[in-house]
Design an enzyme around this catalytic site. Structure first.
Site, short mmCIF file in Angstrom:
data_model
loop_
_atom_site.label_atom_id
_atom_site.label_comp_id
_atom_site.label_asym_id
_atom_site.label_seq_id
_atom_site.Cartn_x
_atom_site.Cartn_y
_atom_site.Cartn_z
N ASN A 122 1.04 -0.97 0.06
CA ASN A 122 -0.14 -0.49 0.04
C ASN A 122 0.87 1.40 -0.09
O ASN A 122 0.00 2.22 0.14
CB ASN A 122 -0.44 -0.01 0.93
CG ASN A 122 -1.94 -1.10 0.77
OD1 ASN A 122 -2.22 -1.64 0.19
ND2 ASN A 122 -2.48 -1.28 2.03
N ARG A 157 -7.79 -0.33 -7.46
CA ARG A 157 -8.36 0.61 -7.37
C ARG A 157 -7.74 1.82 -7.80
O ARG A 157 -7.35 2.85 -7.67
CB ARG A 157 -9.19 1.51 -5.96
CG ARG A 157 -10.30 0.03 -6.04
CD ARG A 157 -10.86 0.10 -4.73
NE ARG A 157 -10.96 1.60 -3.97
CZ ARG A 157 -12.01 1.90 -4.45
NH1 ARG A 157 -13.23 1.05 -5.16
NH2 ARG A 157 -12.90 3.10 -3.87
N ASP A 197 -11.38 -5.84 -4.25
CA ASP A 197 -11.64 -6.64 -3.67
C ASP A 197 -13.58 -6.60 -3.68
O ASP A 197 -13.74 -4.69 -3.26
CB ASP A 197 -10.84 -6.48 -2.18
CG ASP A 197 -9.36 -6.81 -2.80
OD1 ASP A 197 -8.97 -8.28 -2.99
OD2 ASP A 197 -8.52 -6.59 -1.12
#
Length: 442
Positions: free
Chosen positions: A23, A94, A119
């Site tokens: 991330n 995303r 997800d």
């Protein structure tokens, strides 16, 4: 790798090295597109989400050299070649939505991002992203096909207060504010360690950006950028995942490079149920210390709380802990669907639409099953499972490793490739017996 067979009754022993944070890496690659300067990223994880982001950057015009063995990416983008994101990238995750903020400076006449995938853990509205960009002066059009943003007159710094400290919205607004004129203040911002890593990266690039303890970020628009060399922080989710696998299997695993300061809420929760760990100079050793005790409330939250990505594997621990425990998911409204898989294995899980906590969350008035009660300990039985999302996937593998009754078949394991570097090899080196469809039993 469409499917695996996992043999139960495994005790994990040994050591594993945690990779760079997924991330953080994906967002830093997007941030590199802010200018035409060179960026060198170190400690890059070899996972599918990073590969997809690299491919996306290349499609937009980036020149990328990725040395996977050295874990180094060298990237620079002399020109942005596309103003419309190819649809094959938006259906995977995303990350592309961050291009609205990152590219408005270099593509002021319009950026288009198709409808997003990722997800299956709830809609995860983009309202906070889009309203924040509007306050900076962006023109936004939302259609059934996707999202279009433009700023032909440039972005102007603004005061923005987020209704909720959304990680994605905070990242998008930081990236957009870098390309805006003047000062931007973002209040009620998310301050996860990956966002701090993004801020450190931007400071190295020449951006004047600071944070306060009250969830406020201040950014001054930047026109002159520097080349950056940056080492990515370790992945706290991967570290916790292997830690939980060690404890639930009644084993002992040293997770090299796990950072205690990034995992305090997780370690507190683990200790509260009797899980063992020892913080060492270069990592954390996790071990089974004594029978696990439930009777706890596990409530997910934004930083500095217990993050939502730790929740699913932790549920497997709670299924093996004595007593009745409660999970209250406050970040994503549809993240407890995976419990049906654990129930299929014999776990006692009950879902509720109400907030099973003294604190009501933003889903208290909706029709979302976002609370659960787990009764333990319950022996789990080997079965056939299909992974619904990344973190649920690791939870299913954990459950299969301790299952009785033979072999569990787990499908859609490509989800695990998105976020865990060489997860299969790491588990096998720790003693797990896992067969892929290409593995021949002897």
């Amino acid at each position: 790798m469409p499917g695996i067979k996992v043999f139960g009754g495994t005790v994990l022993q040994g050591s594993v090295r945690v990779s760079g944070a997924k991330n953080a890496t994906t967002k830093l690659l997007v941030a590199s597109l802010l200018s035409d300067k060179r960026t060198i990223l170190k400690n890059v994880p070899n996972i599918e989400d990073v590969q997809q982001t690299v491919d996306l950057c290349r499609a937009l015009g980036a020149i990328v050299d990725w040395d996977k063995q050295a874990q180094v990416i060298d990237i620079h983008t002399p020109r942005i070649l596309l103003s419309k994101v190819p649809p094959q990238f938006s259906c995977v995750n995303r990350i592309p939505i961050l291009l609205l903020g990152a590219l408005l400076r270099r593509c002021p006449y319009g950026i288009f991002v198709p409808i997003l995938g990722g997800d299956a853990i709830g809609p995860r509205t983009l309202h906070f992203h889009l309203e924040g960009l509007k306050k900076l002066g962006a023109e936004i059009i939302v259609s059934d096909e996707g999202y279009w943003a433009a700023a032909p007159d440039g972005l102007i710094g603004a005061h923005i207060t987020l209704p909720y400290p959304s990680v994605g919205a905070t990242e998008n607004l930081i990236l957009a504010s870098v390309g805006a004129q003047g000062r931007t203040i973002i209040k009620n911002a998310a301050l996860e360690v990956e966002i701090i890593d993004l801020i450190v990266f931007l400071q190295k690039a020449g951006v004047e950006i600071t944070t306060d303890n009250d969830k406020t970020i201040e950014i001054f628009g930047c026109q002159d950028f520097y080349s950056v060399e940056h080492s990515i922080i370790p992945d706290k989710i991967e570290a916790a995942s292997f830690g939980m696998a060690a404890v639930v299997s009644q084993g002992r695993v040293f997770v090299e490079h796990a950072r205690h300061e990034h995992m305090i809420p997780f370690l507190k929760a683990l200790r509260s149920i009797g899980g063992g760990f020892s913080v060492q100079e270069n990592g954390i050793e996790f071990f089974y210390d004594k029978p696990l005790k439930g009777g706890v409330l596990l409530e997910t939250d934004v930083h500095p709380g217990f993050i939502t990505d730790w929740q699913q594997p932790f549920a497997v621990l709670l299924s093996q802990a004595e007593g009745c425990s409660v999970i209250h998911e406050t970040v994503h409204e549809n993240r407890l669907g995976y419990l049906s898989g654990l129930a299929k294995m014999g776990a006692h899980c009950d879902l509720f639409h109400e907030c099973l906590s003294a604190k009501s969350c933003r889903y208290s008035t909706g029709n979302h099953p976002h609370s659960a009660v787990i009764h333990g300990p319950t022996p789990l039985q080997a079965t056939h499972l299909v992974i619904p999302d990344l973190r649920a996937g690791f939870a299913y593998v954990m459950a299969a490793l301790i299952a009785e009754g033979g072999v569990s078949k787990i499908e859609n394991t490509k989800m695990l490739d998105r976020g865990y570097t060489d997860w299969l090899g790491n588990l096998e080196r720790l003693g797990a017996k896992i067969l892929t469809e290409k593995t021949r039993c002897v």
